[in-house]
Structure formats: structure tokens, C-alpha cells
Enzyme design. Sequence first.
Site, short mmCIF file in Angstrom:
data_model
loop_
_atom_site.label_atom_id
_atom_site.label_comp_id
_atom_site.label_asym_id
_atom_site.label_seq_id
_atom_site.Cartn_x
_atom_site.Cartn_y
_atom_site.Cartn_z
N CYS A 230 3.17 8.60 0.87
CA CYS A 230 3.89 7.89 1.85
C CYS A 230 4.20 6.62 1.21
CB CYS A 230 2.62 7.75 3.16
SG CYS A 230 3.29 6.69 4.51
N CYS B 101 6.45 -3.93 16.15
CA CYS B 101 5.97 -3.01 17.40
C CYS B 101 4.43 -3.26 17.68
CB CYS B 101 6.19 -1.56 16.65
SG CYS B 101 7.73 -0.97 16.03
N CYS C 191 1.24 -1.60 15.97
CA CYS C 191 1.14 -1.43 14.77
C CYS C 191 0.57 -2.84 13.69
CB CYS C 191 2.75 -1.30 14.10
SG CYS C 191 2.84 -1.00 12.12
N CYS D 155 6.53 -6.31 7.57
CA CYS D 155 7.77 -5.76 8.15
C CYS D 155 8.19 -6.61 9.52
CB CYS D 155 7.31 -4.51 8.97
SG CYS D 155 8.39 -3.47 9.97
N ASN E 153 -3.75 5.20 16.21
CA ASN E 153 -4.91 4.82 15.62
C ASN E 153 -5.23 3.33 15.83
OD1 ASN E 153 -4.87 7.35 13.89
ND2 ASN E 153 -2.96 6.40 13.06
N CYS F 77 -1.23 6.11 10.03
CA CYS F 77 -0.26 5.35 10.33
C CYS F 77 -0.53 4.04 10.84
CB CYS F 77 0.39 6.18 11.48
SG CYS F 77 0.79 7.86 10.84
N GLU G 255 0.73 -1.01 0.03
CA GLU G 255 -0.05 0.06 0.02
C GLU G 255 0.91 1.25 -0.02
OE1 GLU G 255 -4.10 -1.50 1.92
OE2 GLU G 255 -2.31 -1.12 3.47
N1 SAH Z 1 9.24 1.24 10.32
C1 SAH Z 1 9.39 2.64 10.41
C2 SAH Z 1 8.52 3.23 9.11
C3 SAH Z 1 7.09 3.04 9.58
S1 SAH Z 1 6.64 4.75 9.81
C4 SAH Z 1 8.96 3.10 11.77
O1 SAH Z 1 8.58 2.58 12.38
O2 SAH Z 1 9.42 4.32 11.86
C5 SAH Z 1 5.27 4.57 10.55
C6 SAH Z 1 4.85 5.53 11.83
O3 SAH Z 1 3.44 5.13 12.23
C7 SAH Z 1 5.83 5.18 12.70
O4 SAH Z 1 6.17 6.14 13.51
C8 SAH Z 1 4.97 4.02 13.65
O5 SAH Z 1 5.41 3.85 14.88
C9 SAH Z 1 3.61 4.96 13.70
N2 SAH Z 1 2.66 3.72 13.97
C10 SAH Z 1 2.49 2.39 13.75
N3 SAH Z 1 1.37 1.98 14.37
C11 SAH Z 1 0.65 2.97 14.73
C12 SAH Z 1 -0.67 3.04 15.11
N4 SAH Z 1 -1.63 2.12 15.21
N5 SAH Z 1 -1.38 4.48 15.41
C13 SAH Z 1 -0.25 5.45 15.29
N6 SAH Z 1 0.78 5.48 14.83
C14 SAH Z 1 1.35 4.25 14.40
#
Ligand code: SAH
Length: 354
Positions: free
Chosen positions: A103, A114, A117, A110, A290, A333, A90
Site C-alpha cells: 500500500c 474526508c 480520514c 492529502c 477504523n 485505512c 508511510e
Molecule cells: N485518496 C484516495 C486514496 C486513499 S485510499 C481515496 O480516498 O480513495 C484509502 C481508503 O481508506 C479510502 O477508501 C478511504 O476512504 C478509506 N479510509 C479513510 N479513512 C478511513 C477510516 N478511518 N476507516 C476506514 N477507511 C478509511
Amino acid sequence: MLDLANLERTALEAALEERGHKRFHARQIFGWIYKRGVTDLAAMTDLSQKLRATLAGEFSLSTPAIVAREKSIDGTEKFLLRLEDGRQIESVFIPDTPSMTFCISTQVGCAMACAFCLTGKMGLVRNLTAGEIAGQVRVLAGALDMRDRKFNIVLMGMGEPLHNYDETMRALRMLNDEHGLGMSPRRVTLSTVGLLPALEKMAHEPIMPNLAISLHAPTDGLRGELVPLNKKYGVAEIIAACKRFPLTRRSRITFEYVLLAGVNDSQDDARKLAKLLSGLKSKVNIIPLNAAPGIQFERPSDSAINQFAQILAERGLVVSVRKSRGRDIRAACGQLIVEGQQKSPGQRLAVALH
Ligand code: SAH
């Protein structure tokens, strides 16, 4: 067959020469692919017909195909793209932030896992090639009719860009090429959980994007629960690497902080964060969670979000609260996920890192 979409201009020049063609055709080909959005050699009409026919036997040009396109009420658009091997990713267009932003994904899935995520729940399926990373930009610019407009790129889609270092950097060089899009690295932001060896390497790149660190917690205990990789590269090491990171006069490192109710949003956390970042040219980007099915955390109340931001601001930090975009189409995100992908060996890595 060599894939034109996956070659830097210098590599294309060498490949042309090896096949008995003139090097300068690489400039023309780059112009067609990146500036004009052509996806077929036959359409490159300033190359002679004979040359086009010969090249067609030597080179292919792969371009991600748009499978679905969804538009949010706020104007954000999510693109589901299919790659040559059938895998899907996506990419998201976020308008008026005030700039226009693409984006872009760097991996299918991945491995970082985390806790909050959704993409992390997929595990890693595979790395994207540089051609597939830059290809997303070509496709979005075309589909949105933005080839002649300025836009920013954030490497904040699916994947951890520093876990796919070489292809990500190659993609940035391809996008930067003056005969193609001429994308300035100042318009590109790379977001990472902090893979330190790669981060140190990036500090020496000639084409260096802006840096965003997904921090999410001020202490190792808490961060380790949210970002498994923190067990390998801890908070102090990441901050030290950021202090060494070369910044131009006006630039700052962004620290992303996903705010989770009752987990990392206390006043004490805010004070610790402010202390941790003191002396760094930083800006903090607070991202209220989110929520999504399968994610066991909650978004804090607006007043808790404001209070957290307030504490940082009072201590002199530059703070912004990210307005989440495209939540109604799950383009926000951490919500990028492609269902129904086959399991791959790479997905085991996610488990190993866990
Ligand atoms: N792997 C890299 C690039 C992804 S960026 C990184 O982690 O930085 C995506 C961003 O969205 C990251 O800061 C991540 O922590 C954030 N993110 C992930 N899940 C999320 C969620 N459920 N709600 C809000 N932000 C989230």
C-alpha cells in the site's frame, strides 16, 4: 545532477545520450535499480569502472530511508520512510490477502479532507515525485525480500493519486518497464475520491491500473458531508464517468464504502447504493470505519455491517467486507499520518477545499 530514481527509461536513455554515453546502459541501470535493488552506482558492476566514475559525477540515486518499521500481530507491516528533504511518509505491506500487497503513498498528507480520514487532517504538505512513489516499492521489496515474488500495489496510502496525476502515472510507467520490475498494471489498483478531469484522462492511458472509487454514500447530500470534493464532482457525474471507463472483459470497478454507524449504514442507504450501481461492472468493498482519536464517527456493529452487505448481495452486487489489517499499529485505512511535519503552503489548499 539528475536523479536516476526519478527517470523513466526513455528519459534516462536520452540523458545518457546527451552526455555522450550509450543508450543501452539505461537497460542495465534499470535492472540494477529495480530488479537487484542496488542504491549506489558503484555497485553496478557490468558498467566499466570508468563509466561508473563518470556517471557518479552526473547522476545521483535517491532512495527513501526506512526510519521505523512496525509489525502488526496479523503480519501487516508499516514502514515510516524519510525522503531526501526530510519529509516522511508511510507505506504498508499487507500479506496474504491472499496475495501480497504493497500500500503506497502518492503525497505527503492529502488535500481532500474526508471527514473520517486521519491523513486528511494533515492537509497537503507536498506531492511525491514519481521516483519517491516507485521508490517505496523498491524499498519494501528489498526490506521484505520480495524482489523475486509477485505482489500487488494499491495506491491507497497517504494522498489522493489523481491529485498528483503526472507523477503517479510516471511512477506506474517506471514500475512497468520490462527492464525493471515489469509490474503489470493489472496488479495495480488506484483508489480515488473521483477527481473527474484526471479520471477521464486516465481512461486514455496506455498503462491503466484497476480503478477503485471511494464513494462512501449514495447521494450528494450525504457524500458532500463526508467527501468535500463531492461539492465539485457529484455522485451522478462520477457514476457516469465510471460507465464510460474502459474495462477489460474480466475487470470491475471497485467502490469503496467506509461504513459509519448511524451516518451512511441504513437499509435505505444500501438500497440506494444498489440502485446507483446497477448496470455497472462493479464490486463493493465495505470498509467498516477504523476509529482513531480525532475522528468523530463510530464503527457500526457487526450485525449492521452484515445487514448492509446482505442487502447489496441480494440485489446482485459483488460485495466484500474489508478486514481491517494492522489496526494495532495504526496501519489500517485512513490511519496513516505522520506527526510533527511542518505546515506548508499546500496545507492551505486543504482548508480551501473544505
Ligand atoms: N485518496 C484516495 C486514496 C486513499 S485510499 C481515496 O480516498 O480513495 C484509502 C481508503 O481508506 C479510502 O477508501 C478511504 O476512504 C478509506 N479510509 C479513510 N479513512 C478511513 C477510516 N478511518 N476507516 C476506514 N477507511 C478509511
